[in-house]
Scaffold this motif. Structure first.
Motif, PDB file in Angstrom:
ATOM      1  N   PRO A  31       0.824  -1.203   0.000  1.00 33.19           N
ATOM      2  CA  PRO A  31       0.000   0.000   0.000  1.00 33.19           C
ATOM      3  C   PRO A  31       0.862   1.257   0.000  1.00 33.19           C
ATOM      4  O   PRO A  31       1.987   1.257   0.499  1.00 33.19           O
ATOM      5  CB  PRO A  31      -0.793  -0.098   1.298  1.00 33.19           C
ATOM      6  CG  PRO A  31      -0.385  -1.334   1.971  1.00 33.19           C
ATOM      7  CD  PRO A  31       0.650  -2.013   1.174  1.00 33.19           C
ATOM      8  N   ALA A  32       0.314   2.308  -0.555  1.00 36.82           N
ATOM      9  CA  ALA A  32       1.030   3.585  -0.600  1.00 36.82           C
ATOM     10  C   ALA A  32       1.024   4.212   0.793  1.00 36.82           C
ATOM     11  O   ALA A  32       0.028   4.160   1.502  1.00 36.82           O
ATOM     12  CB  ALA A  32       0.361   4.519  -1.602  1.00 36.82           C
ATOM     13  N   ASN A  34       2.020   7.791   2.897  1.00 35.01           N
ATOM     14  CA  ASN A  34       2.401   9.201   2.902  1.00 35.01           C
ATOM     15  C   ASN A  34       2.804   9.568   4.319  1.00 35.01           C
ATOM     16  O   ASN A  34       2.173   9.136   5.278  1.00 35.01           O
ATOM     17  CB  ASN A  34       1.223  10.099   2.486  1.00 35.01           C
ATOM     18  CG  ASN A  34       0.785   9.845   1.060  1.00 35.01           C
ATOM     19  OD1 ASN A  34       1.579   9.473   0.211  1.00 35.01           O
ATOM     20  ND2 ASN A  34      -0.498  10.041   0.809  1.00 35.01           N
ATOM     21  N   GLU A  45      -0.112   8.275   6.586  1.00 33.02           N
ATOM     22  CA  GLU A  45      -1.337   7.820   5.923  1.00 33.02           C
ATOM     23  C   GLU A  45      -1.008   6.593   5.088  1.00 33.02           C
ATOM     24  O   GLU A  45      -0.047   6.603   4.332  1.00 33.02           O
ATOM     25  CB  GLU A  45      -1.912   8.909   5.016  1.00 33.02           C
ATOM     26  CG  GLU A  45      -2.295  10.171   5.748  1.00 33.02           C
ATOM     27  CD  GLU A  45      -2.664  11.296   4.824  1.00 33.02           C
ATOM     28  OE1 GLU A  45      -3.502  12.117   5.220  1.00 33.02           O
ATOM     29  OE2 GLU A  45      -2.107  11.374   3.704  1.00 33.02           O
ATOM     30  N   LEU A  46      -1.822   5.556   5.242  1.00 30.96           N
ATOM     31  CA  LEU A  46      -1.622   4.308   4.517  1.00 30.96           C
ATOM     32  C   LEU A  46      -2.910   3.987   3.767  1.00 30.96           C
ATOM     33  O   LEU A  46      -3.964   3.842   4.386  1.00 30.96           O
ATOM     34  CB  LEU A  46      -1.282   3.191   5.498  1.00 30.96           C
ATOM     35  CG  LEU A  46      -0.930   1.852   4.891  1.00 30.96           C
ATOM     36  CD1 LEU A  46       0.290   1.289   5.582  1.00 30.96           C
ATOM     37  CD2 LEU A  46      -2.076   0.889   5.028  1.00 30.96           C
ATOM     38  N   ALA A  47      -2.825   3.893   2.438  1.00 32.22           N
ATOM     39  CA  ALA A  47      -4.002   3.617   1.615  1.00 32.22           C
ATOM     40  C   ALA A  47      -4.294   2.126   1.625  1.00 32.22           C
ATOM     41  O   ALA A  47      -3.454   1.312   1.260  1.00 32.22           O
ATOM     42  CB  ALA A  47      -3.770   4.096   0.187  1.00 32.22           C
ATOM     43  N   ALA A  48      -5.497   1.760   2.068  1.00 32.32           N
ATOM     44  CA  ALA A  48      -5.907   0.355   2.128  1.00 32.32           C
ATOM     45  C   ALA A  48      -7.405   0.263   1.833  1.00 32.32           C
ATOM     46  O   ALA A  48      -8.212   0.061   2.736  1.00 32.32           O
ATOM     47  CB  ALA A  48      -5.583  -0.234   3.488  1.00 32.32           C
ATOM     48  N   PRO A  49      -7.783   0.421   0.570  1.00 30.56           N
ATOM     49  CA  PRO A  49      -9.207   0.398   0.224  1.00 30.56           C
ATOM     50  C   PRO A  49      -9.865  -0.918   0.621  1.00 30.56           C
ATOM     51  O   PRO A  49      -9.306  -1.989   0.454  1.00 30.56           O
ATOM     52  CB  PRO A  49      -9.220   0.555  -1.297  1.00 30.56           C
ATOM     53  CG  PRO A  49      -7.869   1.062  -1.656  1.00 30.56           C
ATOM     54  CD  PRO A  49      -6.932   0.636  -0.574  1.00 30.56           C
ATOM     55  N   ASN A 116     -12.594   5.792   5.297  1.00 28.18           N
ATOM     56  CA  ASN A 116     -12.674   5.656   3.838  1.00 28.18           C
ATOM     57  C   ASN A 116     -11.476   4.926   3.243  1.00 28.18           C
ATOM     58  O   ASN A 116     -10.915   5.339   2.221  1.00 28.18           O
ATOM     59  CB  ASN A 116     -12.837   7.027   3.165  1.00 28.18           C
ATOM     60  CG  ASN A 116     -14.163   7.668   3.479  1.00 28.18           C
ATOM     61  OD1 ASN A 116     -15.171   6.979   3.621  1.00 28.18           O
ATOM     62  ND2 ASN A 116     -14.172   8.979   3.619  1.00 28.18           N
ATOM     63  N   GLY A 117     -11.048   3.851   3.877  1.00 23.11           N
ATOM     64  CA  GLY A 117      -9.956   3.047   3.345  1.00 23.11           C
ATOM     65  C   GLY A 117      -8.575   3.625   3.541  1.00 23.11           C
ATOM     66  O   GLY A 117      -7.618   3.205   2.901  1.00 23.11           O
ATOM     67  N   VAL A 118      -8.436   4.593   4.420  1.00 24.44           N
ATOM     68  CA  VAL A 118      -7.124   5.194   4.705  1.00 24.44           C
ATOM     69  C   VAL A 118      -6.869   5.100   6.206  1.00 24.44           C
ATOM     70  O   VAL A 118      -7.656   5.593   7.015  1.00 24.44           O
ATOM     71  CB  VAL A 118      -7.059   6.665   4.253  1.00 24.44           C
ATOM     72  CG1 VAL A 118      -5.725   7.293   4.645  1.00 24.44           C
ATOM     73  CG2 VAL A 118      -7.282   6.783   2.753  1.00 24.44           C
ATOM     74  N   THR A 120      -4.860   6.412   9.213  1.00 25.93           N
ATOM     75  CA  THR A 120      -4.116   7.626   9.559  1.00 25.93           C
ATOM     76  C   THR A 120      -3.568   7.462  10.962  1.00 25.93           C
ATOM     77  O   THR A 120      -4.312   7.181  11.906  1.00 25.93           O
ATOM     78  CB  THR A 120      -5.025   8.865   9.492  1.00 25.93           C
ATOM     79  OG1 THR A 120      -5.594   8.943   8.184  1.00 25.93           O
ATOM     80  CG2 THR A 120      -4.238  10.127   9.771  1.00 25.93           C
TER      81      THR A 120
END
Length: 140
Positions: A31-32, A34, A45-49, A116-118, A120
């Protein structure tokens, strides 16, 4: 006159076997992440939809580093009543990232949330209050 040579010494069955389309493909992506910094805090922040808060584990390890783990298992069953055929699809994803925390992070106030899938993670900085020293100096 150029001569075109073909190298067909290996049967096409072997070509089909070694063809990458024949082998199943696995997608392995991380996952991306930031990382932002402000005057008062760092924010990761870690994107995990599609992930829920139960799929995450965020903790500080023995060395004082931030560890973010994500694990999701899904099993989907579909049954066709006409042919009595049962099909299962398994989905499994796992991710672990260790982040070295800066010295100015107030470790006891770290917080995390999923929206929302992020994921934080808020890492507040240690605020050093500057004490103003004002005093009367006696003249000797």
């Amino acid at each position: 006159m150029p001569v075109l040579r073909s190298n067909n010494w290996m049967p096409s069955v072997f070509n089909d076997f070694f063809d990458p389309d024949f082998l199943p493909k696995t997608s392995c992506t991380a996952p991306a992440i930031n990382v932002k910094e402000s005057d008062k805090a760092y924010t990761v922040e870690l994107a995990a939809p599609g992930m829920k808060k139960e799929d995450f584990n965020v903790h500080i390890n023995d060395e004082g580093n931030l560890v973010v783990k994500m694990e999701n298992k899904q099993e989907k069953k579909e049954e066709d009543k006409n042919t009595r055929y049962l099909r299962r699809e398994f989905s499994y994803s796992k991710f672990e990232q260790t982040l070295i925390l800066p010295d100015d992070v107030k470790r006891e106030d770290i917080s995390a949330r999923v929206d929302n899938g992020v994921l934080t993670v808020d890492l507040p900085k240690i605020v050093e209050e500057k004490v103003k020293v004002s005093r009367q100096i006696d003249i000797a």
